[in-house]
Design an enzyme around this catalytic site. Structure first.
Site, short mmCIF file in Angstrom:
data_model
loop_
_atom_site.label_atom_id
_atom_site.label_comp_id
_atom_site.label_asym_id
_atom_site.label_seq_id
_atom_site.Cartn_x
_atom_site.Cartn_y
_atom_site.Cartn_z
N GLN A 1 9.50 -6.73 -3.72
CA GLN A 1 9.03 -7.95 -4.36
C GLN A 1 10.08 -9.06 -4.23
OE1 GLN A 1 7.69 -7.41 -8.39
NE2 GLN A 1 6.29 -5.74 -7.85
N GLU A 59 6.52 28.40 -15.20
CA GLU A 59 5.77 28.66 -16.42
C GLU A 59 5.54 27.37 -17.20
OE1 GLU A 59 5.86 31.57 -20.38
OE2 GLU A 59 7.42 31.75 -18.85
N GLN A 103 1.66 2.53 -5.93
CA GLN A 103 0.52 2.21 -6.78
C GLN A 103 -0.64 1.62 -5.99
OE1 GLN A 103 -0.53 2.40 -9.99
NE2 GLN A 103 1.23 3.62 -10.67
N GLU A 112 11.65 6.88 -16.78
CA GLU A 112 11.91 7.41 -15.43
C GLU A 112 13.26 8.11 -15.36
OE1 GLU A 112 9.43 3.97 -12.99
OE2 GLU A 112 11.59 3.80 -13.24
N GLY A 136 0.49 6.43 -8.82
CA GLY A 136 -0.75 6.04 -8.17
C GLY A 136 -1.57 7.23 -7.73
N TYR A 153 0.84 -1.19 0.00
CA TYR A 153 0.00 0.00 0.00
C TYR A 153 0.88 1.25 0.00
CZ TYR A 153 -4.58 2.19 0.76
OH TYR A 153 -5.76 2.90 0.60
N GLY A 154 1.84 1.25 -0.97
CA GLY A 154 2.80 2.34 -1.02
C GLY A 154 2.54 3.32 -2.14
N HIS A 177 4.43 -3.54 -13.21
CA HIS A 177 5.78 -3.25 -13.69
C HIS A 177 6.39 -4.58 -14.11
CE1 HIS A 177 9.43 -1.13 -14.28
NE2 HIS A 177 9.97 -1.28 -13.09
#
Length: 346
Positions: free
Chosen positions: A102, A247, A41, A211, A152, A38-39, A123
């Site tokens: 993971q 801007e 995503q 990224e 997320g 629950y971080g 991912h």
């Protein structure tokens, strides 16, 4: 699938017209979606799925993030569980921990991947670089991916605004014959505007390049270079920041997003127009070799080795905070903090 021409090249995509929410709910009506982590995503996907009427539970270790889940309305013992219990209950296990997370959890999680379940990723890292991550799913489960093209937080904000974010989808393994429809239903359920097909390898190659490139790495480098040039030539911090960042982010990029860069060029002053047209190819020529080098570093696995090695160190959080502090306390972003406070409210 609908055929859409992107720059004159036809691609097959899935829109909400081809795969409406009602169909997604029907496909997943007997499923329990377990959001593991629950971080970054996790919150956006879990909340969107819940609000769209899917059966969702969250698996999270107790601590600050557990408390965040409780604050978001997840109920301990009913819809919020420790990771192992959620993985046991889930029929679709959404593996949304960080890549390093993971790797660490995989030996624990894999025992809950019983026949017929689906292992869902956002991912392609863990599967693509399995030689380094050790993540090799059993062959009797579906392995699918939906990768929203944004954070997320953005996924959730756009959902609450009645909009959507584009996502890629992929099937790595189809053990049940239902992997593709499970992936598409998840993609619609999490709030995708449309879904375009990819595979796990292409997803991670494009994602790691993006990224490190225009999404964060390159844009920060360009910001810093222009800001420094202006400051060295006597411009104040507020002027340098406004002309470099404010801007662009507050005025021009929303218009580019709505109408395209050609529209932006056509609707600015003739002086700005001429200068942009004269200089953009110079910047492309200067940065193209860097992007080519970056892609090769991703494709060769060097970036994966670097990420796994650095992110798995016990003192990673402390080192990360030091690097973020350097950014946060730089003159440019201190000036930015002051500028943001001066934005008109309402």
């Amino acid at each position: 699938m609908a055929t859409i021409y992107f720059g004159g090249i036809p691609e097959e995509v899935v829109t909400r017209e081809e795969f409406p929410m009602e169909k997604a709910r029907q496909v997943l009506k007997d499923e329990t979606i377990a959001i593991i982590g629950y971080g970054v995503q996790g919150p956006g996907q879990a909340l969107n799925l819940r609000d769209n009427g899917f059966r969702v539970i969250v698996g999270q270790r107790k601590g600050r993030t557990w408390d965040k889940a409780v604050a978001d309305g997840w109920v301990p013992g009913e819809t919020l569980f420790e990771i192992e219990e959620a993985a046991q209950k889930g029929t679709i296990i959404a593996f949304l921990l960080s890549d390093a997370g993971q790797i660490a959890l995989w030996p624990t999680l894999k025992k809950y991947l019983t026949p017929g379940k689906a292992l869902y990723f956002s991912h392609g890292f863990g599967i693509t670089f399995s030689d380094q991550t050790g993540i090799v799913p059993p062959d009797n489960i579906d392995v699918i991916l939906v990768a929203p093209k944004g954070s997320g937080t953005s996924l959730r904000r756009l959902f609450l605004a009645g909009q959507g974010i584009n996502s890629s989808f992929a099937v790595h393994q189809d053990a049940t014959g239902r992997a593709r429809e499970r992936a598409l239903a998840m993609g619609i359920g999490v709030g995708s505007g449309y879904l375009f097909p990819t595979d796990f390898k292409k997803e991670v190659f494009s994602d790691l390049t993006g990224e490190r490139g225009t999404l964060m790495g390159a844009i920060q480098g360009i910001f810093a270079a222009q800001y420094e040039t202006l400051r060295r030539n006597g411009h104040s911090p507020s002027e340098a920041f406004n002309e470099t960042v404010e801007e662009l982010t507050q005025s021009l990029m929303p218009l580019v997003a709505e109408n395209g860069m050609d529209w932006m060029y056509a609707n600015c002053s003739t002086t700005a127009q001429r200068g942009a047209l004269d200089w953009w190819k110079r910047f492309k020529e200067a940065t193209q070799p860097v992007f080519d080098e970056l892609y090769q570093s991703v494709a060769s696995g060097k970036e994966a080795v670097r990420a796994i090695s650095a992110n798995s160190q016990p003192d990673y959080r402390e080192k990360l905070e030091a690097e973020l502090k350097e950014l946060r306390e730089s003159e440019m972003w201190q000036a930015g903090a002051a500028v943001r406070k001066l934005r008109p409210k309402g």
